[in-house]
Design a protein around this motif. Structure first.
Motif, mmCIF file in Angstrom:
data_model
loop_
_atom_site.group_PDB
_atom_site.id
_atom_site.type_symbol
_atom_site.label_atom_id
_atom_site.label_comp_id
_atom_site.label_asym_id
_atom_site.label_seq_id
_atom_site.Cartn_x
_atom_site.Cartn_y
_atom_site.Cartn_z
ATOM 1 N N ALA A 19 0.720 -1.138 -0.025
ATOM 2 C CA ALA A 19 -0.132 0.089 -0.001
ATOM 3 C C ALA A 19 1.022 1.206 -0.114
ATOM 4 O O ALA A 19 1.737 1.293 0.893
ATOM 5 C CB ALA A 19 -0.964 0.096 1.249
ATOM 6 N N GLU A 24 -4.855 4.954 -3.397
ATOM 7 C CA GLU A 24 -4.637 3.702 -3.740
ATOM 8 C C GLU A 24 -5.614 2.790 -2.933
ATOM 9 O O GLU A 24 -6.211 1.875 -3.689
ATOM 10 C CB GLU A 24 -3.362 3.394 -3.723
ATOM 11 N N VAL A 25 -5.640 2.695 -1.808
ATOM 12 C CA VAL A 25 -6.470 1.866 -0.803
ATOM 13 C C VAL A 25 -7.845 2.064 -1.052
ATOM 14 O O VAL A 25 -8.706 0.825 -1.391
ATOM 15 C CB VAL A 25 -6.020 2.152 0.537
ATOM 16 N N LEU A 27 -9.230 3.197 -4.078
ATOM 17 C CA LEU A 27 -9.742 2.647 -5.169
ATOM 18 C C LEU A 27 -9.305 1.337 -5.555
ATOM 19 O O LEU A 27 -10.047 0.779 -6.539
ATOM 20 C CB LEU A 27 -8.998 3.719 -6.361
ATOM 21 N N CYS A 28 -8.345 0.774 -4.905
ATOM 22 C CA CYS A 28 -7.928 -0.463 -5.525
ATOM 23 C C CYS A 28 -7.803 -1.685 -4.525
ATOM 24 O O CYS A 28 -7.396 -2.765 -4.984
ATOM 25 C CB CYS A 28 -6.547 -0.427 -6.014
ATOM 26 N N TYR A 29 -8.690 -1.494 -3.467
ATOM 27 C CA TYR A 29 -8.230 -2.723 -2.266
ATOM 28 C C TYR A 29 -9.656 -3.245 -2.238
ATOM 29 O O TYR A 29 -10.561 -2.642 -1.653
ATOM 30 C CB TYR A 29 -7.806 -2.111 -1.071
ATOM 31 N N PRO A 30 -10.120 -4.578 -2.806
ATOM 32 C CA PRO A 30 -11.034 -5.287 -2.452
ATOM 33 C C PRO A 30 -11.654 -5.354 -1.280
ATOM 34 O O PRO A 30 -12.922 -5.311 -0.703
ATOM 35 C CB PRO A 30 -11.001 -6.363 -3.465
ATOM 36 N N HIS A 33 -12.963 -2.387 0.153
ATOM 37 C CA HIS A 33 -14.570 -2.127 -0.669
ATOM 38 C C HIS A 33 -15.477 -2.961 0.012
ATOM 39 O O HIS A 33 -16.713 -2.657 0.166
ATOM 40 C CB HIS A 33 -14.229 -2.460 -2.305
ATOM 41 N N THR A 64 -16.191 -7.638 -5.353
ATOM 42 C CA THR A 64 -15.036 -7.956 -4.960
ATOM 43 C C THR A 64 -14.623 -9.174 -4.721
ATOM 44 O O THR A 64 -13.576 -9.778 -4.437
ATOM 45 C CB THR A 64 -15.270 -7.544 -3.391
ATOM 46 N N HIS A 82 -6.279 -9.428 -0.323
ATOM 47 C CA HIS A 82 -6.783 -9.860 -1.598
ATOM 48 C C HIS A 82 -8.235 -10.369 -1.565
ATOM 49 O O HIS A 82 -9.133 -9.544 -1.904
ATOM 50 C CB HIS A 82 -5.976 -11.046 -2.012
#
Length: 225
Positions: A19, A24-25, A27-30, A33, A64, A82
């Motif tokens: 990270a 970034e967290v 927008l990009c971490y399922p 989310h 997700t 992940h």
């Protein structure tokens, strides 16, 4: 709500060296989310809006790959790394600063009613593919090895590995107490009870072979006399 979001983002930075930024967290971490969807679904579930809660949950699952029932109770600082294939059942309770890796299941064991999913303590690490099933309690500071299947209660400060999961002791001592900022994520260092048993058998065989050689030498010496 904002405090909870801050703790969820902080948990990512504490436990994932990949990270690099808050953006970034977000927008990009399922895993992050999935927690957002769950917070909204759980809010609806607690107010009797069960259908809306399930719809929000299913949308989160579709986006997700992480399925969290709206009725599940999640603490603060939960980190789902992940996350693809993670399943958390309706009556599951997850404590603070818990880390779940991909493929983890907190599920039930049948069609029983009432509390039928596990209760997870604080500072727990559940490694990839592990299954924790039934109305059981996992104590604080527990580590569960990858691929383990846990069907019984686990005391605090323990490590569990195997199918079915068994409590093992590392280096003959309990695992040191952890604090929220010092969660032990080194799940690659878990002991292997099968390998340890084979090593014990190997040592026993070597000991018996040595005794047999000593007896043969003594017998040959006696025969020579």
């Amino acid at each position: 709500m904002w405090q909870g979001l801050k703790q969820d983002i902080t948990a990512v930075f504490e436990r994932d060296p990949a990270a690099r930024s808050i953006l970034e967290v977000i927008l990009c971490y399922p895993g992050f989310h999935a927690l957002l969807f769950h917070r909204a679904a759980h809010w609806c579930y607690n107010r009797g809006l069960t259908l809306l809660a399930r719809i929000i949950s299913q949308i989160g699952r579709f986006i997700t790959g992480i399925e969290i029932h709206p009725g599940a109770k999640l603490g603060r600082g939960v980190f789902i790394d992940h996350g693809m294939g993670v399943v958390i059942g309706e009556t599951a309770e997850v404590g603070n600063n818990v880390t779940l890796y991909q493929g983890v299941t907190l599920g039930g064991t049948g069609k029983e009613k009432g509390k039928r999913h596990p209760t997870i303590g604080n500072n727990v690490v559940i490694s990839a593919g592990a299954k924790v099933l039934g109305n059981i309690v996992i104590g604080d500071n527990v580590k569960i090895g990858a691929g383990s299947v846990v069907l019984k209660d686990v005391p605090y400060n323990c490590t569990v590995v195997g199918v079915p999961g068994k409590v093992v002791v590392r280096h003959g001592r309990k695992i040191a107490d952890a604090t929220p900022s010092e969660i032990d994520l080194r799940h690659e260092e878990l002991p292997d009870p099968v390998a340890e048993m084979l090593l014990c058998l190997q040592r026993r065989i070597q000991h018996l072979e040595q005794k047999l050689e000593e007896m043969e030498a003594a017998h040959n010496e006696y025969s020579a006399v």
